[in-house]
Enzyme design. Sequence first.
Site, mmCIF file in Angstrom:
data_model
loop_
_atom_site.group_PDB
_atom_site.id
_atom_site.type_symbol
_atom_site.label_atom_id
_atom_site.label_comp_id
_atom_site.label_asym_id
_atom_site.label_seq_id
_atom_site.Cartn_x
_atom_site.Cartn_y
_atom_site.Cartn_z
ATOM 1 N N ASP A 38 -43.370 -28.102 79.577
ATOM 2 C CA ASP A 38 -43.674 -28.887 78.945
ATOM 3 C C ASP A 38 -45.218 -28.001 78.694
ATOM 4 O O ASP A 38 -45.636 -27.345 79.921
ATOM 5 C CB ASP A 38 -44.275 -29.741 78.448
ATOM 6 C CG ASP A 38 -43.421 -30.510 78.240
ATOM 7 O OD1 ASP A 38 -42.001 -30.507 77.282
ATOM 8 O OD2 ASP A 38 -42.910 -31.827 77.891
ATOM 9 N N ARG A 88 -32.013 -33.669 81.906
ATOM 10 C CA ARG A 88 -32.416 -32.077 81.552
ATOM 11 C C ARG A 88 -32.147 -31.781 82.315
ATOM 12 O O ARG A 88 -32.326 -32.444 83.726
ATOM 13 C CB ARG A 88 -32.775 -32.144 80.472
ATOM 14 C CG ARG A 88 -34.460 -32.397 80.730
ATOM 15 C CD ARG A 88 -35.377 -32.420 79.981
ATOM 16 N NE ARG A 88 -35.488 -33.920 78.903
ATOM 17 C CZ ARG A 88 -36.355 -34.504 78.322
ATOM 18 N NH1 ARG A 88 -37.044 -34.032 78.598
ATOM 19 N NH2 ARG A 88 -36.184 -35.296 77.644
#
Length: 166
Positions: free
Chosen positions: A96, A91
């Site tokens: 997060d 990615r």
Amino acid sequence: MTSAYLALGSNLGDRLETLQRAVDLLGNVEAIHVVRSSRVFETAPVGPPQPDYLNVVIEIETSLPPRDLLEACQGVERALGRERRERWGARTIDVDVLTYDAIELDERNLRIPHPRMHERAFVLVPLGELVADPPLPGGRHLADVRLPPADILGVRSFGPPLRVDG
């Protein structure tokens, strides 16, 4: 304002530039103030074969509720070209929410503290630079976590903390 910690990772394109751009974009959100960054670390990927990651943890202060903070993080991911194709796949950027003050939250697509953070040296090493005893899932403490030595040794210092505009 609430204190929160975010983990950022990138393994496609100019990884370091992408991490810095993510920090800059987060800092441009009106209700988010980026306080500081850990150093940048390089690690082997978890999951399918792919390039190594650069990882960093940042401390923020925010007036956003947890769900809105998650949406802001996902907005940064979209702005930087994140495509969700394969679980744990390569990615451009991953952002997060690790912790949000000391709350515990278990909602659809949002669990705080992050449910696997205590299993990942690439999160715990940079997080440990910023906070001595972060809230971990299940009431654990950083001192209680035992990761395999190879996992910890696999977290290699790559560079200084990212720039935060204060």
